[in-house]
Design a protein around this motif. Sequence first.
Motif, PDB file in Angstrom:
ATOM      1  N   GLU A   1      68.951  58.935  26.426  1.00  0.00           N
ATOM      2  CA  GLU A   1      69.117  57.382  26.164  1.00  0.00           C
ATOM      3  C   GLU A   1      68.492  56.569  25.173  1.00  0.00           C
ATOM      4  OE1 GLU A   1      67.477  56.037  29.782  1.00  0.00           O
ATOM      5  OE2 GLU A   1      68.642  57.160  31.340  1.00  0.00           O
ATOM      6  N   ALA A   2      67.559  57.252  24.471  1.00  0.00           N
ATOM      7  CA  ALA A   2      66.830  57.118  23.221  1.00  0.00           C
ATOM      8  C   ALA A   2      67.930  57.160  22.008  1.00  0.00           C
ATOM      9  CB  ALA A   2      65.801  57.371  22.815  1.00  0.00           C
ATOM     10  N   LYS A   3      69.080  56.442  21.929  1.00  0.00           N
ATOM     11  CA  LYS A   3      70.242  56.846  21.022  1.00  0.00           C
ATOM     12  C   LYS A   3      70.986  55.424  20.717  1.00  0.00           C
ATOM     13  CE  LYS A   3      73.817  58.264  24.182  1.00  0.00           C
ATOM     14  NZ  LYS A   3      74.716  59.443  24.637  1.00  0.00           N
TER      15      LYS A   3
ATOM     16  N   PRO B   1      76.689  51.333  21.530  1.00  0.00           N
ATOM     17  CA  PRO B   1      77.539  50.957  20.599  1.00  0.00           C
ATOM     18  C   PRO B   1      77.638  49.696  19.640  1.00  0.00           C
ATOM     19  CG  PRO B   1      78.441  51.230  22.750  1.00  0.00           C
ATOM     20  CD  PRO B   1      76.965  51.410  22.880  1.00  0.00           C
ATOM     21  N   ASP B   2      76.572  48.793  19.980  1.00  0.00           N
ATOM     22  CA  ASP B   2      76.570  47.691  19.136  1.00  0.00           C
ATOM     23  C   ASP B   2      75.422  48.045  18.044  1.00  0.00           C
ATOM     24  OD1 ASP B   2      74.262  47.919  20.510  1.00  0.00           O
ATOM     25  OD2 ASP B   2      74.307  45.663  21.227  1.00  0.00           O
ATOM     26  N   GLY B   3      74.886  49.344  17.980  1.00  0.00           N
ATOM     27  CA  GLY B   3      73.732  49.717  17.052  1.00  0.00           C
ATOM     28  C   GLY B   3      72.488  49.643  17.280  1.00  0.00           C
ATOM     29  N   SER B   4      72.225  48.850  18.723  1.00  0.00           N
ATOM     30  CA  SER B   4      70.880  48.481  19.053  1.00  0.00           C
ATOM     31  C   SER B   4      70.460  49.671  19.669  1.00  0.00           C
ATOM     32  CB  SER B   4      70.871  47.352  19.731  1.00  0.00           C
ATOM     33  OG  SER B   4      71.815  47.576  21.040  1.00  0.00           O
ATOM     34  N   PHE B   5      69.211  49.980  20.083  1.00  0.00           N
ATOM     35  CA  PHE B   5      68.534  50.873  21.003  1.00  0.00           C
ATOM     36  C   PHE B   5      67.954  50.346  22.338  1.00  0.00           C
ATOM     37  CE2 PHE B   5      68.599  52.717  16.830  1.00  0.00           C
ATOM     38  CZ  PHE B   5      68.600  53.979  17.136  1.00  0.00           C
TER      39      PHE B   5
ATOM     40  N   LEU C   1      58.074  53.244  26.762  1.00  0.00           N
ATOM     41  CA  LEU C   1      58.710  53.614  25.797  1.00  0.00           C
ATOM     42  C   LEU C   1      59.585  52.179  25.286  1.00  0.00           C
ATOM     43  CD1 LEU C   1      59.634  56.026  23.798  1.00  0.00           C
ATOM     44  CD2 LEU C   1      61.707  56.170  25.056  1.00  0.00           C
ATOM     45  N   THR C   2      59.077  51.492  24.373  1.00  0.00           N
ATOM     46  CA  THR C   2      59.431  50.208  23.984  1.00  0.00           C
ATOM     47  C   THR C   2      60.925  50.472  23.229  1.00  0.00           C
ATOM     48  OG1 THR C   2      58.009  50.284  22.258  1.00  0.00           O
ATOM     49  CG2 THR C   2      57.070  49.124  24.278  1.00  0.00           C
ATOM     50  N   GLN C   3      61.327  49.356  22.885  1.00  0.00           N
ATOM     51  CA  GLN C   3      62.650  49.364  22.239  1.00  0.00           C
ATOM     52  C   GLN C   3      62.425  49.785  20.888  1.00  0.00           C
ATOM     53  OE1 GLN C   3      64.782  45.705  21.893  1.00  0.00           O
ATOM     54  NE2 GLN C   3      66.593  46.713  21.148  1.00  0.00           N
ATOM     55  N   GLN C   4      61.242  49.409  20.125  1.00  0.00           N
ATOM     56  CA  GLN C   4      60.849  49.854  18.854  1.00  0.00           C
ATOM     57  C   GLN C   4      60.716  51.452  19.086  1.00  0.00           C
ATOM     58  OE1 GLN C   4      57.139  48.184  17.436  1.00  0.00           O
ATOM     59  NE2 GLN C   4      57.266  49.349  15.336  1.00  0.00           N
ATOM     60  N   LEU C   5      59.609  51.876  19.977  1.00  0.00           N
ATOM     61  CA  LEU C   5      59.469  53.426  20.192  1.00  0.00           C
ATOM     62  C   LEU C   5      60.754  54.242  20.174  1.00  0.00           C
ATOM     63  CD1 LEU C   5      56.100  53.306  22.063  1.00  0.00           C
ATOM     64  CD2 LEU C   5      56.415  53.952  19.693  1.00  0.00           C
ATOM     65  N   SER C   6      61.590  53.500  21.039  1.00  0.00           N
ATOM     66  CA  SER C   6      63.055  54.240  21.440  1.00  0.00           C
ATOM     67  C   SER C   6      63.763  54.618  20.226  1.00  0.00           C
ATOM     68  CB  SER C   6      63.706  53.310  22.481  1.00  0.00           C
ATOM     69  OG  SER C   6      64.913  54.014  22.844  1.00  0.00           O
ATOM     70  N   GLU C   7      63.828  53.490  19.242  1.00  0.00           N
ATOM     71  CA  GLU C   7      64.661  53.565  18.037  1.00  0.00           C
ATOM     72  C   GLU C   7      63.703  54.719  17.153  1.00  0.00           C
ATOM     73  OE1 GLU C   7      65.774  50.703  14.339  1.00  0.00           O
ATOM     74  OE2 GLU C   7      64.751  49.816  15.961  1.00  0.00           O
TER      75      GLU C   7
END
Length: 334
Positions: free
Chosen positions: A136-138, A141-145, A152-158
Motif C-alpha cells: 500500500e506504500a506505493k 494513480p494521482d502520484g500521491s502516497f 506510518l504517516t503519509q510522509q513516512l509512507s512516501e
Amino acid sequence: MDIGSFFQTLLTPIKWVIEAILVGFHWLLSEVFGLDPAAGLTWVLSIVGLVLLVRALLIPIFVRQIKSQRKMLEVAPQLKKIQDKYKGKKDQFSREAMQRETMELYRKAGTSPFSSCLPLLIQMPIFFSLFSVLNEAKPQPDGSFKAGVGLLTQQLSEQFGSASLFGIAPLRFSIQSSLEANPVNWVVVIIAAVMVVIMTASQFVTQLQIMAKNQSPEMKESPMYRQQRILLYILPLVFAFSGFAFPIGVMFYWLTSNIWTMVQQFLVIRNMPTPGSEAALAREARLAKKARRKMGDDAAALEEAAAEETKKTTTQRQQPVGKARAKKSGGAKR
C-alpha cells in the motif's frame, strides 16, 4: 464485503502493530544513529529489527513447541499401535474409532500434532501484514502516497514506498514487477534471485538437520517423520515460486526469519536434543569428555598441590643451622 476486504479488516490490528514497530526502528536508526531516513538501507534494517523483535517474542511459544514435540515422541509407539490396529480397515466405523482413539491419546498426553505449526501460524499474519503495508506504500494513480493505518504517516509512507536499496533497487519491486518494467530492473531481479537461493538453502538446512540429527528411532517410524520428509523438498519450492511475486522488502523479512530459525534450531539440537537421537548421543559424548577433562584437571591440581606441600615440608626439615647455634651445640656436647 468481498474476501479481500474481509482479510484486510482482520489484518488491520496487526498492521497497526507492524507499522508501530517499523516506524520505531526507523526513528531509532535515523534520529539516534544518523542514517538517512529516506534510504533503502534504513528501511531494510528497520525490517530486520522488526523480525528480531517478533522472533524474540515468539521464543516462549517455540519452547512450548519443543515440549509438545517431546510429548509427541513419547506417544509415537502408542500411536503406531492404534494405526496397526485399524490397518486395512476402511469402513466408516473403523475410521471414526481410529480418530477417536488418536484424539484421546493426544488429549491424555497434553499435546497435538498442530502445536508444532503454532509459531509458523502466528508469523503468517505478521508476514502478510507487512506485505500489505509495503504494497500500500506505493504511488497512487494521482502520484500521491497513502498513509498507513497507524503510525506510518503519509510522509513516512512516501519514504518507505520510494526507498531503494543502493539507490537502484526499489523495495516495493518484485521479480515479476521488475521484469514487467520498462526498462527491466535487472538489479532487483538479481537481488531477489540471490535471496530466494539463500532462503531455500537455509530452509533446507534447517529441515535437514532436524531429520538427520534430531530424530529418535521411534520418531523415524512415525507418520510425522514421513511428513517432514515431504516438507523437506516442498518448502524450498514454495520459496522459489513465492519469491517471484513478493517485493524484496518483504523478502528481507522472510530471509532474516529463516536465518534466525536455522541458528535457533542449531542451538536447540545441540543443547536440547530429542532423547535417543543422534544429537542426544553426541551431546552425551561431549558432556562425558568435558567431565573427564575436568576430572583430569582436578587430579592434576591435586597432584600439584600435594607436590607443593611436600616441597614445603622438605624445605622446613632441611633448614640450615647458623654458625653460632652450631658452635653452641658443639660446646654442649663437649
